[in-house]
Write a protein that holds these residues in place. Structure first.
Motif, PDB file in Angstrom:
ATOM      1  N   ALA A  29       2.061   6.931  -4.629  1.00 41.90           N
ATOM      2  CA  ALA A  29       2.817   7.365  -6.654  1.00 41.90           C
ATOM      3  C   ALA A  29       0.702   8.411  -6.336  1.00 41.90           C
ATOM      4  O   ALA A  29       1.067   9.463  -7.139  1.00 41.90           O
ATOM      5  CB  ALA A  29       2.084   5.673  -7.208  1.00 41.90           C
ATOM      6  N   CYS A  30      -0.015   8.040  -5.392  1.00 41.25           N
ATOM      7  CA  CYS A  30      -0.914   9.183  -5.834  1.00 41.25           C
ATOM      8  C   CYS A  30      -0.694  10.487  -5.298  1.00 41.25           C
ATOM      9  O   CYS A  30      -1.219  11.831  -5.349  1.00 41.25           O
ATOM     10  CB  CYS A  30      -2.144   9.344  -4.760  1.00 41.25           C
ATOM     11  N   LEU A  31       0.638  10.341  -3.886  1.00 44.49           N
ATOM     12  CA  LEU A  31       1.052  11.498  -3.508  1.00 44.49           C
ATOM     13  C   LEU A  31       2.197  12.650  -4.260  1.00 44.49           C
ATOM     14  O   LEU A  31       1.583  13.585  -4.884  1.00 44.49           O
ATOM     15  CB  LEU A  31       1.635  11.496  -2.120  1.00 44.49           C
ATOM     16  N   GLY A  32       2.480  11.415  -6.261  1.00 40.91           N
ATOM     17  CA  GLY A  32       3.108  12.483  -6.877  1.00 40.91           C
ATOM     18  C   GLY A  32       2.328  13.567  -7.434  1.00 40.91           C
ATOM     19  O   GLY A  32       2.580  14.218  -8.266  1.00 40.91           O
ATOM     20  N   LEU A  33       1.291  12.497  -7.933  1.00 40.99           N
ATOM     21  CA  LEU A  33       0.272  12.695  -8.672  1.00 40.99           C
ATOM     22  C   LEU A  33      -0.040  14.217  -8.055  1.00 40.99           C
ATOM     23  O   LEU A  33      -0.651  15.298  -8.536  1.00 40.99           O
ATOM     24  CB  LEU A  33      -1.342  12.219  -8.777  1.00 40.99           C
ATOM     25  N   LYS A  44       3.457   5.355   5.056  1.00 43.96           N
ATOM     26  CA  LYS A  44       3.879   4.948   6.109  1.00 43.96           C
ATOM     27  C   LYS A  44       2.251   4.143   5.778  1.00 43.96           C
ATOM     28  O   LYS A  44       1.352   4.790   5.982  1.00 43.96           O
ATOM     29  CB  LYS A  44       3.895   3.893   7.524  1.00 43.96           C
ATOM     30  N   ALA A  45       1.869   2.780   5.821  1.00 48.70           N
ATOM     31  CA  ALA A  45       0.089   2.059   5.380  1.00 48.70           C
ATOM     32  C   ALA A  45       0.323   0.856   7.133  1.00 48.70           C
ATOM     33  O   ALA A  45       1.312   0.598   7.282  1.00 48.70           O
ATOM     34  CB  ALA A  45      -0.341   1.679   4.382  1.00 48.70           C
ATOM     35  N   VAL A  46      -1.081   1.488   6.905  1.00 44.46           N
ATOM     36  CA  VAL A  46      -0.980   0.312   8.172  1.00 44.46           C
ATOM     37  C   VAL A  46      -3.093  -0.394   8.592  1.00 44.46           C
ATOM     38  O   VAL A  46      -3.484   0.326   7.614  1.00 44.46           O
ATOM     39  CB  VAL A  46      -1.808   0.800   9.990  1.00 44.46           C
ATOM     40  N   LEU A  49       0.641  -0.827   0.427  1.00 46.70           N
ATOM     41  CA  LEU A  49       0.290   0.329   0.127  1.00 46.70           C
ATOM     42  C   LEU A  49       0.788   0.723  -0.100  1.00 46.70           C
ATOM     43  O   LEU A  49       0.794   2.735  -0.177  1.00 46.70           O
ATOM     44  CB  LEU A  49      -0.996   0.048   1.646  1.00 46.70           C
ATOM     45  N   GLU A  50       1.786   0.821   1.114  1.00 41.64           N
ATOM     46  CA  GLU A  50       3.124   1.957   1.152  1.00 41.64           C
ATOM     47  C   GLU A  50       3.473   3.057  -0.747  1.00 41.64           C
ATOM     48  O   GLU A  50       3.512   4.173  -0.858  1.00 41.64           O
ATOM     49  CB  GLU A  50       4.081   2.553   1.251  1.00 41.64           C
ATOM     50  N   THR A  51       3.592   1.590  -1.236  1.00 40.30           N
ATOM     51  CA  THR A  51       3.909   2.212  -3.138  1.00 40.30           C
ATOM     52  C   THR A  51       2.737   3.315  -3.866  1.00 40.30           C
ATOM     53  O   THR A  51       2.822   4.407  -4.217  1.00 40.30           O
ATOM     54  CB  THR A  51       3.989   0.854  -3.782  1.00 40.30           C
TER      55      THR A  51
END
Length: 64
Positions: free
Chosen positions: A8-12, A55-57, A2-4
């Motif tokens: 990627a969404c943050l980059g967009l 990070k993802a939890v 999920l972090e990847t």
């Protein structure tokens, strides 16, 4: 992972906002000005000034 996906969404979103950034940026590590010879890859570096580690939890728990 999920972090990847989140990175990627943050980059967009950073692109849409016109903010310069890099992903998986190799960053040298020093201790008191002395290189320690270990590498670090920052998930996202914005404007050559801000490091973001994504990070993802599965679940957030409240602290009691």
């Amino acid at each position: 992972m999920l972090e990847t996906v989140y990175a990627a969404c943050l980059g967009l979103e950073l692109n849409r906002a016109g903010i310069a950034f890099g992903r998986q940026v190799a960053t040298p590590v020093t201790c008191k000005g002395i290189p320690i010879g270990l590498g670090f890859r920052a998930d996202v570096v914005g404007e050559d000034a801000v490091i973001v580690e994504v990070k993802a939890v599965r679940r957030m728990r409240r602290r009691s």
